[in-house]
Design a protein around this motif. Structure first.
Motif, PDB file in Angstrom:
ATOM      1  N   ALA A 136       3.498   6.191  -9.510  1.00 15.58           N
ATOM      2  CA  ALA A 136       2.410   5.207  -9.248  1.00 15.58           C
ATOM      3  C   ALA A 136       1.757   4.719 -10.715  1.00 15.58           C
ATOM      4  N   LEU A 159       0.986  -7.646  -1.997  1.00 16.50           N
ATOM      5  CA  LEU A 159       0.395  -6.258  -2.325  1.00 16.50           C
ATOM      6  C   LEU A 159      -0.478  -5.874  -1.354  1.00 16.50           C
ATOM      7  N   ILE A 160      -1.026  -6.577  -0.752  1.00 16.03           N
ATOM      8  CA  ILE A 160      -1.988  -6.112   0.465  1.00 16.03           C
ATOM      9  C   ILE A 160      -1.115  -5.742   1.577  1.00 16.03           C
ATOM     10  N   LEU A 190       0.377  -2.469   1.352  1.00 12.61           N
ATOM     11  CA  LEU A 190      -0.497  -1.444   1.572  1.00 12.61           C
ATOM     12  C   LEU A 190      -0.387  -1.105   2.852  1.00 12.61           C
ATOM     13  N   MET A 248       2.445   0.749   4.393  1.00 11.98           N
ATOM     14  CA  MET A 248       2.565   1.914   4.061  1.00 11.98           C
ATOM     15  C   MET A 248       1.434   2.756   5.126  1.00 11.98           C
ATOM     16  N   LEU A 249       0.486   2.151   5.341  1.00 12.06           N
ATOM     17  CA  LEU A 249      -0.618   2.749   6.386  1.00 12.06           C
ATOM     18  C   LEU A 249       0.064   3.075   7.945  1.00 12.06           C
ATOM     19  N   GLY A 260       2.834   0.507  -5.859  1.00 15.61           N
ATOM     20  CA  GLY A 260       2.064   0.081  -4.911  1.00 15.61           C
ATOM     21  C   GLY A 260       2.482   1.041  -3.734  1.00 15.61           C
ATOM     22  N   PHE A 261       3.895   0.878  -3.441  1.00 15.18           N
ATOM     23  CA  PHE A 261       4.458   1.887  -2.350  1.00 15.18           C
ATOM     24  C   PHE A 261       3.954   3.155  -2.367  1.00 15.18           C
ATOM     25  N   ILE A 321       1.096   4.588  -4.125  1.00 14.54           N
ATOM     26  CA  ILE A 321      -0.123   4.581  -3.794  1.00 14.54           C
ATOM     27  C   ILE A 321      -0.248   4.636  -2.305  1.00 14.54           C
ATOM     28  N   GLY A 322       0.187   3.749  -1.577  1.00 17.89           N
ATOM     29  CA  GLY A 322       0.131   3.721  -0.144  1.00 17.89           C
ATOM     30  C   GLY A 322       0.314   4.985   0.596  1.00 17.89           C
ATOM     31  N   LEU A 361      -2.358   7.351   0.139  1.00 17.13           N
ATOM     32  CA  LEU A 361      -3.625   7.133   0.929  1.00 17.13           C
ATOM     33  C   LEU A 361      -3.397   7.281   2.276  1.00 17.13           C
ATOM     34  N   ALA A 362      -2.289   6.963   2.775  1.00 19.76           N
ATOM     35  CA  ALA A 362      -1.926   7.199   4.025  1.00 19.76           C
ATOM     36  C   ALA A 362      -1.907   8.831   4.419  1.00 19.76           C
TER      37      ALA A 362
END
Length: 397
Positions: free
Chosen positions: A52, A207-208, A211, A214-215, A333-334, A336-337, A340-341
């Motif tokens: 990341a 990018l949103i 995210l 990924m969630l 981005g993947f 980070i997702g 976060l998930a």
């Protein structure tokens, strides 16, 4: 399928395998390095952080390097890193090595996607992105189980020796099959220009979407084993087979997504995001029933990777005039997702919501994604905007 794309696929397979195989040999690694399993788990989070944060920085620092040369350097770093991991004397050394390999990983996928899309006609870009992504899905179907089996029978260090051998094969394939290329621009790209390009609504809305995807994927997937055991009632011996089926679905999905991205990107993306809302709600409803749950997991896995391909194709298309930073942000981005998930899922469980609630959060995230994608597409159609012409087209040296 062209030989250069096969070479890039093989390298992607190698990177994907080394990222995920650690989970299959984690107890052995912990025992061999004299740490607890939770401490050994930092090898997973350290790798994600390396991708990341380090990947985009390395990509931008090497923008003047010919892409074939850079790809060879990255796969060489991978190969040397695997050998070093096999010889690692301590946990701290192993952690540092994993982070360094992850930095190469994060840079590789961004560069490989730019190279792959430059090797094909514009109408085949979705397929090229899908092929690189399939290296990750196939690594879960073949590489990770095989690497774990090697570790179980021959010891965890043998797993990393095998990864080093795979790196050598990928290096040879790139040398033989990927053509010599260079960036058309003679000077280092302007960082401010790269950031401005990311300000295009098609880039930041994608990018949103990444995210949210990924969630929807990793909030449930991080805890899929206890969900299947405690809620569905599956015997632990069946869980690897369910995960294998999920991997098969993911592999099918990544090529389906590539075809749809080459056909009608945004209408297909919006439709698949809506279907994923249904799939996640189905996971919630089917959780207590083994056969429906297994079928739902297969469809859910296929949609996850089918959606990922057009999102990445869209980012690459709308940042084609300044691809260095944007392309490296895709794996960043993947990851980070993913981080976060896992955190959100753990917070939900600590709050007492239970494993079955996790797909519901995923459904909410994908519903948000449907709304964002629809607004972005309508905005794009109203403005009559068209993707930029690539500024750094591949050219023969």
């Amino acid at each position: 399928m062209s030989l250069p794309l096969i070479a890039l696929f093989l390298a992607a397979f190698a990177f994907g395998t080394t990222e995920f195989v650690i989970a299959g040999v984690l107890p052995q690694v912990a025992g061999g390095l004299g740490v607890t399993i939770p401490i050994a788990g930092y090898l997973v989070s350290g790798y994600a952080i390396g991708i990341a944060l380090g990947g985009p920085l390395l990509t931008f620092a090497t923008t003047n390097v010919a892409r074939r040369t850079l790809l060879l350097g990255l796969i060489a770093a991978f190969t040397i890193g695997q050998v070093a991991c096999a010889l690692a004397p301590s946990f701290s050394a192993m952690l540092v090595l994993r982070v360094l390999i992850a930095i190469a990983h994060g840079s590789f996928f961004g560069i490989a996607m730019v190279v792959a899309t430059g090797l094909v006609a514009p109408e085949r870009r979705g397929f090229a992105v899908a092929l690189i992504l399939s290296g990750l899905t196939v690594s879960n179907v073949i590489g990770v189980p095989l690497g774990a089996a090697i570790g179980n029978y021959l010891g965890w260090r043998a797993t990393f020796w095998a990864m080093g051998t795979l790196g050598l094969l990928a290096s040879l394939a790139i040398v033989l099959w990927v053509p010599r290329t260079k960036n058309a621009a003679a000077s280092r790209p302007d960082f401010r220009h790269e950031v401005r390009v990311l300000g295009r609504q098609q880039a930041w809305t994608s990018l949103i979407l990444m995210l949210m995807l990924m969630l929807g994927q990793f909030v449930p997937f991080t805890y899929i084993a206890p969900l299947l055991q405690d809620v569905t009632g599956l015997d632990p011996a069946w869980i690897p087979w369910v995960l294998l089926l999920n991997g098969v679905g993911s592999t099918i999905g990544v090529f389906l997504g590539g075809r749809l991205a080459d056909w009608k990107l945004m209408p297909s993306l919006i439709a698949m995001l809506a279907l994923q809302v249904v799939a996640l709600l189905t996971l919630y409803l089917a959780a207590p029933y083994p056969l429906p749950m297994v079928a739902a997991i297969f469809v859910w896995g296929a949609l996850n990777f089918a959606i990922g391909t057009p999102i990445q194709t869209r980012i690459l298309s709308w940042t084609a005039d300044a691809p260095s930073l944007a392309s490296s942000l895709i794996p960043s981005g993947f990851n980070i997702g993913i981080a976060l998930a896992a955190f959100i899922g753990g917070t939900m469980l600590n709050a007492g919501l239970g494993y079955r609630s996790l797909p519901l959060l995923g459904a909410v995230a994908l519903a948000v994604a449907v709304l964002v994608a629809f607004i972005s597409y309508a905005w794009e159609k109203r403005s009559l905007a068209v993707p930029p012409v690539p500024a750094n087209a591949l050219a023969a040296e």
